[in-house]
Design an enzyme around this catalytic site. Structure first.
Site, PDB file in Angstrom:
ATOM      1  N   GLU A 342       0.821  -1.215   0.000  1.00  0.00           N
ATOM      2  CA  GLU A 342       0.000   0.000   0.000  1.00  0.00           C
ATOM      3  C   GLU A 342       0.856   1.267   0.000  1.00  0.00           C
ATOM      4  O   GLU A 342       0.417   2.319   0.438  1.00  0.00           O
ATOM      5  CB  GLU A 342      -0.974  -0.021   1.188  1.00  0.00           C
ATOM      6  CG  GLU A 342      -2.012  -1.137   1.036  1.00  0.00           C
ATOM      7  CD  GLU A 342      -2.626  -1.591   2.351  1.00  0.00           C
ATOM      8  OE1 GLU A 342      -2.091  -1.220   3.423  1.00  0.00           O
ATOM      9  OE2 GLU A 342      -3.626  -2.323   2.317  1.00  0.00           O
ATOM     10  N   ASP A 366      -0.367  -5.843   9.270  1.00  0.00           N
ATOM     11  CA  ASP A 366      -1.374  -5.071   9.983  1.00  0.00           C
ATOM     12  C   ASP A 366      -1.281  -5.433  11.464  1.00  0.00           C
ATOM     13  O   ASP A 366      -1.149  -6.616  11.807  1.00  0.00           O
ATOM     14  CB  ASP A 366      -2.783  -5.438   9.517  1.00  0.00           C
ATOM     15  CG  ASP A 366      -3.161  -4.817   8.194  1.00  0.00           C
ATOM     16  OD1 ASP A 366      -2.379  -4.019   7.669  1.00  0.00           O
ATOM     17  OD2 ASP A 366      -4.239  -5.155   7.681  1.00  0.00           O
ATOM     18  N   HIS A 532      -0.097  -0.340  10.732  1.00  0.00           N
ATOM     19  CA  HIS A 532       0.939  -1.252  10.263  1.00  0.00           C
ATOM     20  C   HIS A 532       2.126  -1.288  11.226  1.00  0.00           C
ATOM     21  O   HIS A 532       2.351  -0.345  11.995  1.00  0.00           O
ATOM     22  CB  HIS A 532       1.455  -0.835   8.888  1.00  0.00           C
ATOM     23  CG  HIS A 532       0.455  -0.978   7.785  1.00  0.00           C
ATOM     24  ND1 HIS A 532       0.450  -0.166   6.665  1.00  0.00           N
ATOM     25  CD2 HIS A 532      -0.581  -1.842   7.621  1.00  0.00           C
ATOM     26  CE1 HIS A 532      -0.537  -0.521   5.860  1.00  0.00           C
ATOM     27  NE2 HIS A 532      -1.193  -1.531   6.432  1.00  0.00           N
TER      28      HIS A 532
END
Length: 593
Positions: A342, A366, A532
């Site tokens: 991402e 995550d 994260h």
């Protein structure tokens, strides 16, 4: 392209500065041999015990002469600049002329080892020189053994060794980042703040460039065939042999034909080749007539946006990210590439910090769910025990985590993650065997793709970190040391299937203490500053703290034992609370560059 184990460019060296009492007529002459031998011992110790990211021994450069006055300090600096020295260690066993002999390079991490002996006052020089560093605003680290040594003792004490290693690892990381690039493939993913790339942070704190390409560049190269076709065939054959397809959790009416699934495998392999080439270049592209593409972007780390603009219609980046972040692929065992999911640049840099300090692959996850002991027992009937007894945190991501994170490598018979040169072919194969690749869940990834899926083995000591940006404050670092834990299969399956069963899972138990953020596992989760985190094998939070102090990044949360913390001596002038002093010192000195 065969694996390029030097893809990060020139490797910085460690400069050793032997300083000496300049008074001729007996004093200097009597100390020349001893002082130069002290420098040589430090150089030998570091080269024997530390390796660069590519497995080569750390190289040290010693000044051509001892340093007693300014002209000799200048000659040493000229040599260091010629030789590519990225950090310096000044050593002495005697009194020297403080500000005349110190390293004045403003951005080079620097330390002084003052020999603890009684015949000659090396400690007095250490104190005088460090006072000069503080007064001039050029912070330096103090290394001073606890025990008095005899003047002819040629041993480096254990406490001094630890500080030399801690300083050198962090200093090399600082020097390695300087001048390199962070590459954004795409832009901001789903409003994730970490993927809003802050150039001021990269330039001022890390000395890094920022490079950008649109995700359409990946598509262009696929459509025009701008990749190594021979390597693609090799990679496809290897993937079919080693990457077993996992369970398809999509509804029957959404599942794709075998032909379409095979096309997606080919696409994700091409994405892997192309993204690596965009990062570091590939000379084989020049032979195809693509000289500009062959150069790459000099990237030491990168991020791929993926969601949503790519993943909604193209296979996702999970396979590409997982393979690049791993220490092996179709070309064999190799250094990992740092590729952030991402395009979370802040987690990508957190991964880079861990990689440069440990030479190990890094997990991107995550920080998904805190499971209290009572919640686990309510849902599964299982009572958490051992390191998990106080609760666990579910670390999971959409399949982009390094395969090294399976824990299938070993050190002394225990699960581990290792530098690539220590990984055996059998261990790499075990990591692959422990991983399957389920088709992506189309509700998340409309374009399909494949996500790596595994469960990390338990009892690995690990350190997780994360940089966050705070307006008005700047970057701050969070660190948590703890262990991976294993749950009974049925318990894991029950908990795992409450989220996304196609993604890799690590069950994490942080080490607790009496501080507010670590009084219980819930507090660790509740104080974490973003969605994260990056982690790898071992407890190396102290090394991250040392690195951050060099860059002037304060640490707002950690559970490292106080006696392991090593920051520049100047930090003690900013108050008796060492964490508050860290904030004040970082603000006072400002970013390194």
């Amino acid at each position: 392209m065969q694996n390029n184990h030097n893809h990060l460019g020139a490797i910085p060296k460690v400069g050793i500065r032997p300083v000496i009492d300049a008074r001729l007529g007996g004093i200097r002459e009597s100390l020349e041999e001893t002082t130069m031998a002290m420098a040589q011992r430090v150089a030998n110790f570091l080269s024997t015990n530390l390796k660069n990211y590519n497995g080569t021994a750390v190289e040290c450069v010693i000044a051509d002469s001892t340093i007693g006055r300014v002209p000799e300090a200048q000659q040493c600096e000229e040599k260091f600049l010629r030789e590519g020295v990225g950090l310096s260690i000044t050593v002495t066993s005697c009194w020297c002329y403080g500000t005349e002999t110190i390293d004045m390079n403003p951005t080079r991490p620097k330390a002084i080892w003052g020999f603890n002996g009684t015949e000659r006052p090396g400690a007095v020089y250490l104190a005088a020189a460090l006072a000069g560093h503080a007064q001039k605003g050029v912070p330096a680290f103090s290394i001073y053994g606890k025990e008095v040594q005899e003047s002819d003792d040629t041993n480096i004490p254990e406490d001094v060794k630890k500080r030399l290693l801690q300083f050198t690892k962090a200093g090399l990381a600082v020097a390695m980042m300087n001048g390199k690039s962070y590459l954004s493939i795409g832009a901001v993913s789903m409003g994730i703040a970490g993927s809003i790339v802050d150039e001021n942070f990269f330039q001022n704190y890390l000395g890094m460039r920022n490079e950008y390409v649109d995700m359409s560049e990946v598509n262009r190269r696929m459509q025009l065939g701008i990749y190594d076709h021979e390597e693609f065939e090799k990679a496809l054959e290897w993937t079919k042999a080693h990457c077993k397809e996992g369970k398809n959790y999509n509804a029957k009416d959404l599942q794709k034909s075998r032909e379409r699934m095979d096309e997606e495998w080919e696409t994700v392999i091409k994405m892997t080749l192309i993204s690596r080439d965009i990062m570091i270049g590939n000379p084989k592209l020049a032979a195809q007539g693509f000289g500009e593409e062959a150069l790459g972007h000099g990237a030491i780390a990168a991020g791929f946006q993926g969601q949503r603009q790519w993943n909604d219609y193209m296979p996702n980046g999970d396979f590409m990210e997982a393979i690049l972040n791993s220490s092996f692929d179709w070309n064999g065992i190799r250094p990992p590439y740092m590729m952030a999911t991402e395009n979370d640049s802040l987690n990508g840099i957190s991964m880079l910090f861990g990689y440069l300090l440990t030479n190990q692959a890094q997990m991107f996850s995550d920080v998904r769910t805190y499971w209290s002991p009572s919640s686990v027992e309510r849902v599964t009937g299982h009572k958490l025990q051992g390191k998990a007894a106080n609760g666990i945190i579910h670390l999971i991501n959409s399949g982009s985590s390094t395969l090294d994170g399976t824990g299938q490598q070993q050190i002394n018979g225990q699960p581990a993650m290792k530098p690539y040169w220590e990984i055996s072919e059998a261990e790499a194969e075990k990591c692959l065997e422990a991983t399957d690749w389920p088709p992506a869940m189309y509700e998340y990834f409309g374009g399909g793709g494949y996500s790596s899926h595994f469960v990390t083995k338990g009892e690995m000591p690990v350190t997780m970190c994360r940089i966050n940006l705070v307006k008005g404050l700047g970057p701050v670092m969070q660190i948590v040391e703890g262990w991976t834990v294993e749950l009974p299969d049925a318990v894991h399956q029950t908990l795992d299937e409450r989220t996304n069963p196609t993604w890799p899972t690590t069950w994490f138990a942080p080490r607790l203490n009496n501080s507010e953020a670590f009084k219980d596992v819930y507090s660790v989760m509740n104080n974490w500053g973003a969605n994260h985190g990056a982690f790898s094998y071992g407890h190396f939070g102290d090394e991250i703290i040392t690195l951050c102090s060099m860059l002037r990044i304060p640490v707002n949360m950690h559970n490292v034992e106080p006696e392991k913390i090593f920051r520049p001596k100047d930090w003690t002038s900013f108050g008796m609370d060492q964490e508050a002093a860290d904030y004040r010192a970082c603000k006072n000195y400002g970013p390194l560059y």
